[in-house]
Design a protein around this motif. Structure first.
Motif, PDB file in Angstrom:
ATOM      1  N   PRO A 171       0.515  -1.698  -0.289  1.00 61.92           N
ATOM      2  CA  PRO A 171       0.223  -0.185   0.008  1.00 61.92           C
ATOM      3  C   PRO A 171       1.088   1.391   0.384  1.00 61.92           C
ATOM      4  CG  PRO A 171      -0.834  -1.342   1.779  1.00 61.92           C
ATOM      5  CD  PRO A 171       0.669  -2.037   0.788  1.00 61.92           C
ATOM      6  N   SER A 172       2.153   1.225   0.412  1.00 63.44           N
ATOM      7  CA  SER A 172       2.856   2.390   0.416  1.00 63.44           C
ATOM      8  C   SER A 172       4.080   2.382  -0.440  1.00 63.44           C
ATOM      9  CB  SER A 172       3.404   2.231   1.670  1.00 63.44           C
ATOM     10  OG  SER A 172       4.708   1.467   2.080  1.00 63.44           O
ATOM     11  N   GLN A 173       4.070   1.949  -1.157  1.00 66.26           N
ATOM     12  CA  GLN A 173       4.513   1.840  -2.513  1.00 66.26           C
ATOM     13  C   GLN A 173       4.138   2.812  -3.440  1.00 66.26           C
ATOM     14  OE1 GLN A 173       4.270  -2.001  -4.733  1.00 66.26           O
ATOM     15  NE2 GLN A 173       5.671  -0.553  -6.598  1.00 66.26           N
ATOM     16  N   ARG A 174       4.982   3.964  -3.345  1.00 66.74           N
ATOM     17  CA  ARG A 174       4.637   4.989  -5.039  1.00 66.74           C
ATOM     18  C   ARG A 174       4.788   4.378  -6.753  1.00 66.74           C
ATOM     19  NH1 ARG A 174       5.005  10.414  -3.347  1.00 66.74           N
ATOM     20  NH2 ARG A 174       4.003  10.203  -1.507  1.00 66.74           N
ATOM     21  N   TYR A 175       3.199   4.803  -7.752  1.00 62.48           N
ATOM     22  CA  TYR A 175       3.832   4.185  -8.774  1.00 62.48           C
ATOM     23  C   TYR A 175       3.979   5.410  -9.331  1.00 62.48           C
ATOM     24  CZ  TYR A 175       2.735   2.633 -12.785  1.00 62.48           C
ATOM     25  OH  TYR A 175       2.243   2.281 -14.510  1.00 62.48           O
ATOM     26  N   SER A 176       4.573   5.825 -10.343  1.00 61.85           N
ATOM     27  CA  SER A 176       4.721   6.881 -11.006  1.00 61.85           C
ATOM     28  C   SER A 176       3.976   6.929 -12.645  1.00 61.85           C
ATOM     29  CB  SER A 176       6.230   7.220 -11.911  1.00 61.85           C
ATOM     30  OG  SER A 176       6.365   8.393 -12.704  1.00 61.85           O
ATOM     31  N   CYS A 177       2.701   6.900 -12.225  1.00 59.17           N
ATOM     32  CA  CYS A 177       1.771   7.628 -13.771  1.00 59.17           C
ATOM     33  C   CYS A 177       2.645   8.490 -15.247  1.00 59.17           C
ATOM     34  CB  CYS A 177       0.259   7.423 -13.274  1.00 59.17           C
ATOM     35  SG  CYS A 177       0.045   7.536 -15.038  1.00 59.17           S
ATOM     36  N   ILE A 178       2.820   8.053 -16.284  1.00 59.81           N
ATOM     37  CA  ILE A 178       2.793   9.064 -17.110  1.00 59.81           C
ATOM     38  C   ILE A 178       1.686   9.300 -18.129  1.00 59.81           C
ATOM     39  CG2 ILE A 178       5.844   8.259 -17.090  1.00 59.81           C
ATOM     40  CD1 ILE A 178       5.478   6.475 -19.096  1.00 59.81           C
ATOM     41  N   GLY A 179       0.622   9.637 -17.726  1.00 59.09           N
ATOM     42  CA  GLY A 179      -0.380  10.060 -18.782  1.00 59.09           C
ATOM     43  C   GLY A 179      -0.722   8.321 -19.039  1.00 59.09           C
ATOM     44  N   ALA A 180      -0.720   7.414 -19.050  1.00 59.14           N
ATOM     45  CA  ALA A 180      -0.848   6.204 -19.517  1.00 59.14           C
ATOM     46  C   ALA A 180      -0.279   5.319 -19.556  1.00 59.14           C
ATOM     47  CB  ALA A 180      -1.257   6.204 -21.187  1.00 59.14           C
ATOM     48  N   TYR A 181      -0.984   3.753 -19.963  1.00 59.47           N
ATOM     49  CA  TYR A 181      -0.290   2.216 -19.440  1.00 59.47           C
ATOM     50  C   TYR A 181       0.467   1.970 -20.612  1.00 59.47           C
ATOM     51  CZ  TYR A 181       0.938  -2.250 -17.714  1.00 59.47           C
ATOM     52  OH  TYR A 181       1.086  -2.892 -17.169  1.00 59.47           O
ATOM     53  N   TYR A 182       2.077   1.944 -20.381  1.00 60.92           N
ATOM     54  CA  TYR A 182       2.622   1.297 -21.582  1.00 60.92           C
ATOM     55  C   TYR A 182       2.784  -0.003 -21.220  1.00 60.92           C
ATOM     56  CZ  TYR A 182       2.110   6.207 -23.734  1.00 60.92           C
ATOM     57  OH  TYR A 182       1.707   7.150 -23.856  1.00 60.92           O
ATOM     58  N   ALA A 183       2.577  -1.075 -22.448  1.00 63.61           N
ATOM     59  CA  ALA A 183       3.277  -2.384 -22.167  1.00 63.61           C
ATOM     60  C   ALA A 183       3.594  -3.103 -23.991  1.00 63.61           C
ATOM     61  CB  ALA A 183       2.563  -3.142 -21.565  1.00 63.61           C
ATOM     62  N   PRO A 184       4.053  -4.097 -24.021  1.00 66.68           N
ATOM     63  CA  PRO A 184       4.334  -3.648 -25.582  1.00 66.68           C
ATOM     64  C   PRO A 184       3.320  -4.071 -26.042  1.00 66.68           C
ATOM     65  CG  PRO A 184       5.712  -5.687 -24.373  1.00 66.68           C
ATOM     66  CD  PRO A 184       4.422  -4.392 -23.713  1.00 66.68           C
ATOM     67  N   GLY A 185       2.852  -3.218 -27.365  1.00 65.77           N
ATOM     68  CA  GLY A 185       1.449  -3.678 -28.156  1.00 65.77           C
ATOM     69  C   GLY A 185       0.200  -2.537 -27.355  1.00 65.77           C
ATOM     70  N   VAL A 186       0.489  -2.496 -26.127  1.00 64.89           N
ATOM     71  CA  VAL A 186      -0.557  -2.332 -25.674  1.00 64.89           C
ATOM     72  C   VAL A 186      -0.689   0.051 -24.492  1.00 64.89           C
ATOM     73  CG1 VAL A 186      -2.483  -2.299 -23.800  1.00 64.89           C
ATOM     74  CG2 VAL A 186      -1.412  -4.023 -25.120  1.00 64.89           C
ATOM     75  N   ARG A 187      -1.572   0.438 -24.600  1.00 63.87           N
ATOM     76  CA  ARG A 187      -1.897   1.159 -24.477  1.00 63.87           C
ATOM     77  C   ARG A 187      -2.995   2.210 -23.376  1.00 63.87           C
ATOM     78  NH1 ARG A 187      -3.112   6.425 -25.039  1.00 63.87           N
ATOM     79  NH2 ARG A 187      -1.815   7.958 -24.069  1.00 63.87           N
ATOM     80  N   VAL A 188      -2.852   2.061 -22.738  1.00 60.07           N
ATOM     81  CA  VAL A 188      -4.559   2.066 -21.929  1.00 60.07           C
ATOM     82  C   VAL A 188      -3.949   3.968 -21.024  1.00 60.07           C
ATOM     83  CG1 VAL A 188      -6.267   1.882 -20.010  1.00 60.07           C
ATOM     84  CG2 VAL A 188      -4.542  -0.039 -20.771  1.00 60.07           C
ATOM     85  N   SER A 189      -4.568   5.203 -22.022  1.00 60.52           N
ATOM     86  CA  SER A 189      -4.640   6.259 -21.583  1.00 60.52           C
ATOM     87  C   SER A 189      -5.088   6.558 -20.065  1.00 60.52           C
ATOM     88  CB  SER A 189      -5.343   7.168 -22.145  1.00 60.52           C
ATOM     89  OG  SER A 189      -7.233   6.490 -22.275  1.00 60.52           O
ATOM     90  N   CYS A 190      -4.362   7.211 -18.825  1.00 59.83           N
ATOM     91  CA  CYS A 190      -5.120   7.345 -17.718  1.00 59.83           C
ATOM     92  C   CYS A 190      -5.674   9.056 -18.228  1.00 59.83           C
ATOM     93  CB  CYS A 190      -3.798   8.036 -17.093  1.00 59.83           C
ATOM     94  SG  CYS A 190      -4.761   7.494 -15.477  1.00 59.83           S
ATOM     95  N   ARG A 191      -5.729   9.030 -16.596  1.00 56.22           N
ATOM     96  CA  ARG A 191      -6.700  10.891 -17.031  1.00 56.22           C
ATOM     97  C   ARG A 191      -5.538  12.164 -15.464  1.00 56.22           C
ATOM     98  NH1 ARG A 191      -9.029  11.339 -12.122  1.00 56.22           N
ATOM     99  NH2 ARG A 191     -11.056  13.261 -12.814  1.00 56.22           N
ATOM    100  N   PRO A 192      -5.522  13.268 -15.870  1.00 52.07           N
ATOM    101  CA  PRO A 192      -4.574  14.182 -15.121  1.00 52.07           C
ATOM    102  C   PRO A 192      -4.888  14.240 -13.776  1.00 52.07           C
ATOM    103  CG  PRO A 192      -6.484  15.076 -15.687  1.00 52.07           C
ATOM    104  CD  PRO A 192      -6.627  14.170 -16.675  1.00 52.07           C
ATOM    105  N   HIS A 193      -4.053  13.898 -12.712  1.00 50.70           N
ATOM    106  CA  HIS A 193      -3.806  13.681 -11.585  1.00 50.70           C
ATOM    107  C   HIS A 193      -2.371  13.539 -10.970  1.00 50.70           C
ATOM    108  CE1 HIS A 193      -2.170   9.399 -12.039  1.00 50.70           C
ATOM    109  NE2 HIS A 193      -3.154   9.630 -13.065  1.00 50.70           N
ATOM    110  N   TYR A 194      -2.069  14.350 -10.063  1.00 51.99           N
ATOM    111  CA  TYR A 194      -0.783  14.829  -9.204  1.00 51.99           C
ATOM    112  C   TYR A 194       0.306  12.710  -8.984  1.00 51.99           C
ATOM    113  CZ  TYR A 194      -1.815  18.681  -6.766  1.00 51.99           C
ATOM    114  OH  TYR A 194      -2.696  20.168  -6.688  1.00 51.99           O
TER     115      TYR A 194
END
Lengths: 473, 622
Positions: free
Chosen positions: B334-357
């Motif tokens: 739960p305490s681990q931090r994750y950096s979102c760069i506006g979308a999730y990228y993986a080989p052949g996949v992109r899942v876009s995200c919404r703006p947030h801190y």
């Protein structure tokens, strides 16, 4: 040619005329129960009275066929008939159509046919065949078991068809057994078993067992074993009190049962010791009977409480009248009594009935056809029908007794037994004297296969009667 | 030989039976006067006494469903004599043609032997009480006719139609199934009227009377000894708060969708709105035949109970379940931090995200509904090294969801339920020809793709989270007069996730409302109440996204758990969240705070159905 004419001449015309009268009067009542002033009589095939007329025709043709066959054939092929009808009874469970929850009918080209009707005939023939063998005797246990097995097998199959009512009829053949020498002890034991079975549903087991014990003690007194009787009573009372009051310290169902059983066990040991010391071996049989009935009580109770579903329990309770069911069986009997009662002395007249039209009395042309007789023909009509039936039964007994071959006599008594059972139960239920078991009134009720079956049953006997001076086996 | 004696015994027995029967018949037919009434002057008539159906109350003992009297006109065809038909038509309020039709029908039934000319049959159904009063005065002029009192339902509120269901005449199939019914009887067909039909219907009675040739009652048969009184049905108390229900239906007007609100501590359904709905009074008695086809053919299907029968992708509300199972599986710190760069990228996949801190930890990723983080979490669950293959991981995933009651019928006492859908590995093997992995099915992690849930199921998920790990089977029944409610409603169903893991998730749900910029449901803030919720935007291939929100409140000691689905309304934060917050506020505070009146106003005026109709028209014109 001469031979066959003499056969017809040898027929008991008295019985034939009674048969014709009953069939005709029965059909008139089916007609009356179906007629509406606004819907005139129409002989299309959808009406019950037309269908019944066709079956009457078929029955008459069948009588001809029965008379063409040699009497020896019925004796010789009794075993084969029995096997065939038994197979049919089993088959109907798988390929039959279901009516009123019972899977007991074959349906061929719109005509329904109930194999149990034929099974009544074949069972009677089989019984006649078995009992008439020279080595057969009701004093041998093995023979008794065989005789009962012959009637019990089809009966058990009707339970699987959920049509126990029709199968119970076969038990009536015990009357024939009685005539042929079965000890009355079996009949009394059977009646006691039925009474115990019914009692297990209404009163607690330990009370039944106490009643049985009381009978046992009375039997001891009967043999002037006053001392044994009093000591047994004392032993039972003390054991019972010890178990329930001291050991369990309350009177629950369980402690009552255990208390009574302990008491009887102690008393039995005491009697057994006495038997051993004083060599009164005849008392042993009473102890065995007592424990046999105790075992039966618990078995019957277990079967009823644990093995039967709530629905079946309910049906049995309603059937033997322990439970009122105003929308079911109870309703029918009430309606039926009103209809019969409303007929008065003279009745309302042919086709003038109002209570036996349409659905006021349910099953009014099949199981409750006697209501129409009661309503439209009054007391005069009902007593005439009963006298006719009783006359028929007595005539058949007379005919049976004059047979040279025991095969024919035994078959004749089986016919009497089956008809007698149908008459008692069917008329009895319409006037509230018998439980509502849906079985037809012979020759009267609407329903082709029943009429056909009764006709075959009766006329095979009349055919046998034409050869009454010959030995058949 | 003893045979002769035995023969004599049998003969005696037969004669004895004959004598007993004749004796009994003599008593019955000659001596006992009570069965005797001559056929010419009197006939006996059996009248069925109908039992009044049980009443239905809401949780606050407000009467919701009552009964009202109507009258059936019965006919005994044989007793009808020529009469003034114009007068008769006027009294019934029908025209001559209608009367002819009724008589033709009677004639037809007599010919077909369905009815008897001697016994009463139904002639005209459901005459109002007012008309009956007038008719009663004139009835003596019309021999062969009499009236019979019956009750039909009376609805005190125009609400809760889907919950209550309706009552109508039984059909042949029902008569076949249950011997209690006779043609013309009424029975509950849907809703609670159906589920608790056996309790509500009571027990019919019967009255036997004697009537003379003019159809006049001549007293009861045998002094009424054979009569049996009707026993009224049992009253029911349902768990619905009828005022809250009405409020929910008002808020949902002009929108399509469903609201389900539960009491987490019991599983009782406080409110269940399916919109569009209808006034249950439309389906009473004679109105039913007119109104039912209209409702049935409405393109918005008002008869459909969307709360239990429609399944939707849960959208991002599903993330709370992903978080819970990842915590239990120990693949998420739960305490681990994750950096979102506006979308999730993986080989052949992109899942876009919404703006947030950025970066996010578990709490803020729930509050901000960060797609990227949850794609990561989902892959960790499916590709967990503990399991040999993604297909085993997916089975585990499915097992967790089943423990929350998804993927199967909830088993409540609501009339119709659907199970939603949870795909299993067999399903993907078939689609992807056995070649698939966590990336192939990635959209499951954010509640899109093949997973389908019903509003009732999601409300139940909210209740499970509110309870920190267990739920009761949802139910509408609160109390049955003189009967205990079925045991299955008193069993706690535990989810497969330890109760300790709920706190960070609940914290995230609270932050989605209280948090700062980026939090998805700030509109759901209610002064003085700590609401925990999660928005969802469920993608819909047929049009605009569905707006979804699940929530419970207050955070400690929750009293209400809720799920709101609004079809084609856009993002969860724009419609479903404000609606849910209004329902919660209305239930807990009984009024809307003045600072939030504008929210209420906006939701009441929002007309999504019209917008969609317009856009569809536009498409058609193009």
């Amino acid at each position: 040619m001469k031979r066959s004419r003499s056969k017809i001449k040898g027929t008991d015309w008295f019985t034939v005329i009674l048969y014709l009268l009953l069939v005709t009067f029965g059909w008139m009542n089916i007609l009356a129960a179906n007629i509406e002033p606004n819907a005139p009589v129409s002989f299309d095939f959808s009406t019950e009275y037309t269908k019944q007329l066709i079956w009457i025709g078929i029955s008459f043709l069948t009588i001809g066929v029965i008379y063409l066959i040699d009497s020896k054939f019925y004796a010789a092929f009794a075993g084969m008939f029995y096997i065939i009808t038994t197979v049919m009874l089993i088959m109907v469970i798988f390929v039959g159509v279901e009516i009123n929850a019972a899977k007991a009918w074959f349906e061929i080209a719109g005509m329904r046919f109930q194999p149990i009707e034929l099974a009544k005939v074949s069972t009677s023939l089989m019984i006649a065949h078995t009992l008439s063998r020279t080595q057969f005797s009701f004093t041998k246990l093995q023979n008794i078991l065989i005789a009962f097995a012959i009637i019990i097998i089809p009966l058990l199959i009707t339970i699987l068809q959920n049509d126990l009512g029709s199968g119970l009829v076969l038990l009536a053949i015990v009357i024939t057994f009685f005539r042929e020498g079965l000890s009355p002890f079996f009949i009394i034991a059977g009646i006691i078993a039925i009474i115990i079975f019914i009692l297990t549903m209404i009163i607690p087991n330990h009370l039944i067992i106490l009643a049985l014990t009381a009978a046992f003690i009375i039997a001891l007194l009967f043999y002037k074993q006053i001392k044994s009787a009093l000591i047994s009573l004392l032993i039972i009372a003390i054991s019972y009190s010890l178990v329930t009051q001291v050991f369990y310290n309350d009177a629950t169902e369980m402690s009552n049962n255990i208390g009574v059983i302990t008491g009887i066990a102690a008393a039995s040991l005491f009697i057994a010791a006495r038997v051993f010391l004083k060599r009164q071996s005849h008392l042993i049989i009473y102890i065995i009977m007592l424990w046999g009935s105790i075992g039966f009580t618990y078995t019957a109770d277990y079967i009823f409480e644990e093995m039967l579903g709530a629905y079946q329990q309910n049906r049995i309770m309603v059937m033997i009248g322990l439970k009122d069911d105003p929308h079911g069986a109870g309703y029918n009997v009430n309606q039926s009594k009103i209809a019969i009662g409303s007929g008065g002395v003279q009745g309302k007249g042919f086709m003038e009935g109002t209570q036996t039209k349409f659905d006021f009395v349910p099953e009014q042309t099949t199981d409750f056809i006697f209501c129409t007789v009661g309503e439209e023909w009054g007391f005069i009509g009902t007593s005439a029908v009963i006298i006719a039936f009783i006359t028929l039964l007595l005539r058949l007994i007379y005919l049976s007794e004059r047979q040279y071959s025991s095969f024919s006599r035994i078959y004749g008594y089986s016919v009497v037994s089956i008809l007698f059972f149908h008459i008692i139960v069917n008329i009895g239920m319409t006037i509230g004297l018998a439980p509502v078991i849906g079985i037809p009134l012979p020759f009267f009720s609407y329903g082709g296969s029943a009429l056909w079956g009764f006709t075959i049953l009766l006329f095979i006997f009349l055919k046998l009667d034409t050869n009454r001076a010959e030995l058949l086996r | 030989m003893g045979s002769n004696n035995r023969t004599i015994l049998i003969v005696i027995a037969i004669i004895l039976v004959g004598l007993i029967f004749i004796g009994k018949l003599f008593m019955l037919q000659v001596v006992d006067p009570s069965y005797k009434f001559s056929a010419e002057s009197n006939t006996q008539r059996k009248l069925t006494e109908f039992a009044a159906r049980g009443l239905i109350y809401d949780r606050n003992k407000n009467l919701v469903v009552a009964n009202q009297a109507t009258y059936d006109i019965m006919i005994v065809p044989r007793e009808v004599t020529p009469f003034d038909s114009t007068k008769f038509c006027n009294l019934l309020g029908i025209d001559k043609k209608h009367l002819d039709r009724l008589f033709a029908n009677v004639e037809y039934n007599i010919q077909r032997r369905r009815i008897s000319t001697f016994q009463p049959s139904l002639f005209f159904k459901q005459l109002s009480a007012e008309k009956h009063t007038i008719l009663q005065e004139h009835l003596y002029k019309f021999p062969g006719f009499f009236t019979r009192r019956r009750t039909v339902r009376k609805y005190e509120y125009p609400n809760a139609a889907h919950i209550l269901g309706y009552v109508t005449e039984v059909n042949d199939a029902m008569i076949e199934r249950d011997s209690y019914y006779r043609a013309g009887d009424y029975a509950g067909i849907s809703g609670i009227e159906n589920t608790y039909e056996k309790e509500l219907r009571g027990e019919k009675g019967a009255r036997y009377i004697l009537v003379d040739v003019h159809g006049r009652e001549k007293g009861s048969l045998r002094g009424g000894r054979m009569d049996s009184a009707a026993i009224a049905g049992k009253d029911l108390t349902i768990s619905i708060d009828i005022d809250l229900q009405a409020y929910g239906e008002k808020i949902m007007q002009n929108k399509t969708g469903a609201i389900v609100a539960l009491e987490p501590s019991s599983g009782e359904i406080l409110s269940m709105v399916s919109s569009p709905t209808y006034d249950p009074s439309l389906l009473i008695g004679r109105n039913r035949s007119e109104n039912f086809p209209v409702l049935a053919h409405d393109t918005l299907s008002p008869l459909l109970n969307r709360a239990t029968m429609s399944s939707y992708p849960p959208g991002s509300t599903f993330k709370v379940l992903m978080a819970l199972m990842a915590l239990e599986e120990d693949v998420l710190d739960p305490s681990q931090r994750y950096s979102c760069i506006g979308a999730y990228y993986a080989p052949g996949v992109r899942v876009s995200c919404r703006p947030h801190y950025n970066p996010v930890n578990l709490v803020s990723s729930i509050a901000n509904s960060c797609n990227s983080h949850f794609c990561e979490i989902f892959r960790n669950v499916i590709d967990n090294p503990k399991y040999a293959s993604p297909s085993e991981g997916l089975s585990k995933w499915r097992e967790y969801l089943l423990s929350y009651g998804l993927g199967e019928r909830p088993g409540s006492d609501l009339f119709n339920e659907t199970s939603g859908f949870l795909p299993n590995s067999y399903y993907y093997d078939r689609i992807y020809n056995n070649v698939w992995g966590s990336l192939t099915v990635l959209s499951l992690g954010i509640g899109q793709g093949e997973v389908l849930t019903t509003p009732l199921q999601m409300a139940n998920v909210a209740a499970t989270i509110a309870n920190r790990g267990y739920y009761y089977t949802p139910r509408i029944i609160k109390d049955i007069e003189g009967v205990t409610i079925p045991d299955k409603f008193n069993i706690r169903h535990y989810s497969n996730v330890d109760s300790a893991h709920y706190e960070p998730v609940i914290e995230g749900m609270e932050q989605s409302i209280l948090g700062d910029f980026g939090s998805t449901a700030r509109i759901a803030q209610i002064p003085g109440i700590s609401v925990c919720g999660k928005t969802g935007t469920s993608q819909n291939p047929h049009g605009e996204n569905h707006s979804v929100f699940i929530a419970f409140a207050p955070k400690e000691d929750p009293e209400i758990a809720i799920a709101v689905f609004v079809e084609n309304a856009g993002s969860g934060s724009s419609v479903a969240a404000p609606i849910a917050s209004l329902i919660i506020e209305q239930y807990l505070n009984s009024e809307i705070h003045y600072t939030r009146r504008w929210v209420e106003e906006r939701m009441l005026n929002l007309n999504i159905n019209e917008k969609i109709a317009e856009s569809e028209n536009r498409v058609e014109q193009e």
